[in-house]
Design an enzyme around this catalytic site. Structure first.
Site, short mmCIF file in Angstrom:
data_model
loop_
_atom_site.label_atom_id
_atom_site.label_comp_id
_atom_site.label_asym_id
_atom_site.label_seq_id
_atom_site.Cartn_x
_atom_site.Cartn_y
_atom_site.Cartn_z
N ASP A 15 0.81 -1.22 0.00
CA ASP A 15 0.00 0.00 0.00
C ASP A 15 0.84 1.27 0.00
O ASP A 15 0.61 2.18 -0.80
CB ASP A 15 -0.96 0.01 1.20
CG ASP A 15 -2.13 -0.95 1.02
OD1 ASP A 15 -2.32 -1.45 -0.12
OD2 ASP A 15 -2.84 -1.21 2.00
N ARG A 95 1.10 4.78 16.50
CA ARG A 95 0.67 5.78 15.51
C ARG A 95 0.98 7.22 15.90
O ARG A 95 1.47 7.99 15.08
CB ARG A 95 -0.83 5.60 15.18
CG ARG A 95 -1.15 4.25 14.51
CD ARG A 95 -0.29 4.01 13.29
NE ARG A 95 -0.59 2.77 12.58
CZ ARG A 95 0.21 1.72 12.50
NH1 ARG A 95 1.38 1.74 13.11
NH2 ARG A 95 -0.13 0.66 11.80
N ASP A 124 -6.45 3.32 12.51
CA ASP A 124 -5.14 3.97 12.33
C ASP A 124 -5.24 5.31 11.61
O ASP A 124 -4.52 6.25 11.92
CB ASP A 124 -4.18 3.02 11.60
CG ASP A 124 -3.77 1.85 12.48
OD1 ASP A 124 -3.76 2.03 13.72
OD2 ASP A 124 -3.46 0.77 11.94
N SER A 175 -3.18 -9.43 7.23
CA SER A 175 -2.66 -8.08 7.39
C SER A 175 -2.03 -8.01 8.78
O SER A 175 -2.69 -8.23 9.79
CB SER A 175 -3.81 -7.07 7.26
OG SER A 175 -3.42 -5.85 7.82
#
Ligand code: ARG
Length: 402
Positions: A15, A95, A124, A175
């Protein structure tokens, strides 16, 4: 005049790799890649170079492991922050730190925009964007994957067309996100909440059936809420976490299979592996039980739940979180001592505790001759303590007999 710049949080995955090209094509921006090392097992230097190979004009690597442990994991540990009672928040804690480095790099590079590779379905995106807004409310944020709405197949197709290397190894159906504090695993068969996670969903921990037949004992020393040594050996916090992940994982400790409520309203099935993040809060809580006054422990428990929610919701940089930290830091002043934990067959069990700050008083607790507790005071205490209920019970009787 040069092009405008964007700083992209880059992981090396599909991604964020296609995002480099997409940001160039769609927005005509120069992409500066930023790779933040939080203890994920990737080859970080190869990741940095991959961004350049794809077309980033610059690519930076930041080793933030110590900062992550000391300034993000530690406050969460002091708060015993565990979302919905089970998730120790590894991704949620990472994050805001990545966001901080994005904002700082944007400042150094003169970029007005930052970017991340999140989809529109997760937590996220919220954590990145709320954190960026808190740190620099004038920065723009682009979320290429969310905006583009591309499928995984579409992204692979796009990568092929643009000569972006797609890992040719047997594609993991999952993932995964990893850092020092834990590993998360979603997608594939795990999307059926009835299906037991297959062996290949795990990578940090052994199945209990493979765990050793002999236990390991860990004596964990804390100073003011911070773990500082194991079995008498002083250890840097990063190293201490890694050691507990290794030994705990060997004993099959740290697997979490849970159904979780995302901030964006979705219920999701998550698999976590987080041995250190199971063992340390367990030990820390026990030391608090030994060293904190009763009402403080009880009151703190309510704030711990709020703290976990604040972290999960991406409100790390917020006035509420700052105020909670001030309270929690105050509580940690006396949280020093040693907790003895037995690791065996998938379980971490506290088997011993001691502290110079201990509030445990043998003469009050004992049933033997040394007993110094005032038994006669108990009688009067119960009379007054139970008085409201007695008054209520009498009234009930009267009404019933009417
Ligand atoms: N459910 C966890 C959280 O919201 C893990 C998220 C993992 N993130 C990821 N991009 N794979 O914190």
């Amino acid at each position: 005049m040069g092009k405008e710049k964007v700083v992209l949080a880059y992981s090396g995955g599909l991604d964020t790799s296609v995002a480099i090209k997409w940001l160039q094509e769609k927005y005509n921006l120069d992409v500066i890649a930023l790779v933040v090392n939080l203890g994920q097992p990737a080859d970080i230097e190869a990741v940095r170079d991959k961004a350049l190979a794809i077309g980033a004009v610059e690519s930076y690597m930041i080793d933030a492991r110590k900062e992550f442990a000391e300034e993000f994991v530690l406050p969460a540990l002091k708060a015993n922050a565990v979302y919905e009672g089970r998730y120790p928040l590894a991704t949620a804690l990472a994050r805001p730190l990545i966001a901080k480095h994005l904002v700082e790099q944007a400042g150094r590079s003169g970029a007005k925009t930052v970017a991340h590779g999140c989809t529109g379905k997760g937590n996220d995106q919220v954590r990145f964007e709320v954190s960026v807004a808190a740190l620099n409310p004038f920065l723009e944020v682009i979320a290429p994957i969310r905006e583009w709405g591309v499928s995984r197949e579409g992204a692979i197709e796009y990568a092929r067309k643009h000569g972006i290397p797609v890992p040719v190894t047997k594609k993991s159906p999952y993932s995964v996100d990893e850092n020092l504090w834990g590993r998360s695993c979603e997608c594939g068969v795990l999307e059926d909440p009835w299906v037991e996670p297959p062996a290949d969903a795990f990578s940090w921990t052994r199945d209990v059936s493979q765990a050793p037949d002999e236990p390991d004992y860990m004596e964990i020393d804390f100073r003011a809420g911070k773990p500082v040594a194991i079995n008498g050996k002083k250890k840097e916090f990063v190293k201490l976490i890694l050691d507990l992940n290794r030994v705990g994982g060997k004993h099959g400790i740290g697997r979490v299979d849970m159904l979780e409520n995302r901030l964006v309203g979705i219920k999701t099935r998550e698999i976590y592996e987080c041995p250190a993040a199971i063992i340390l809060p367990l030990a820390h809580r026990e030391l608090e039980a030994l060293t904190l006054e009763r009402d403080l422990v009880h009151y703190k428990a309510g704030l711990e739940q709020k703290y976990a929610e604040v972290v999960y919701y991406g409100q790390w940089y917020s006035p509420l979180k700052e105020a909670l930290d001030a309270f929690i830091d105050k509580t940690q002043e006396s949280v020093s001592g040693t907790i003895r934990v037995k690791l065996f067959k998938g379980n971490a069990i506290v088997v011993g505790r001691r502290s110079k700050k201990s509030l445990y008083d043998y003469s009050l607790a004992t049933y033997e001759a040394a007993d110094a507790f005032s038994h006669e005071s108990a009688k009067g205490f119960i009379k007054l303590f139970g008085l409201p209920i007695k008054v209520w019970a009498k009234k009930q009787r009267k009404q019933e007999s009417r």
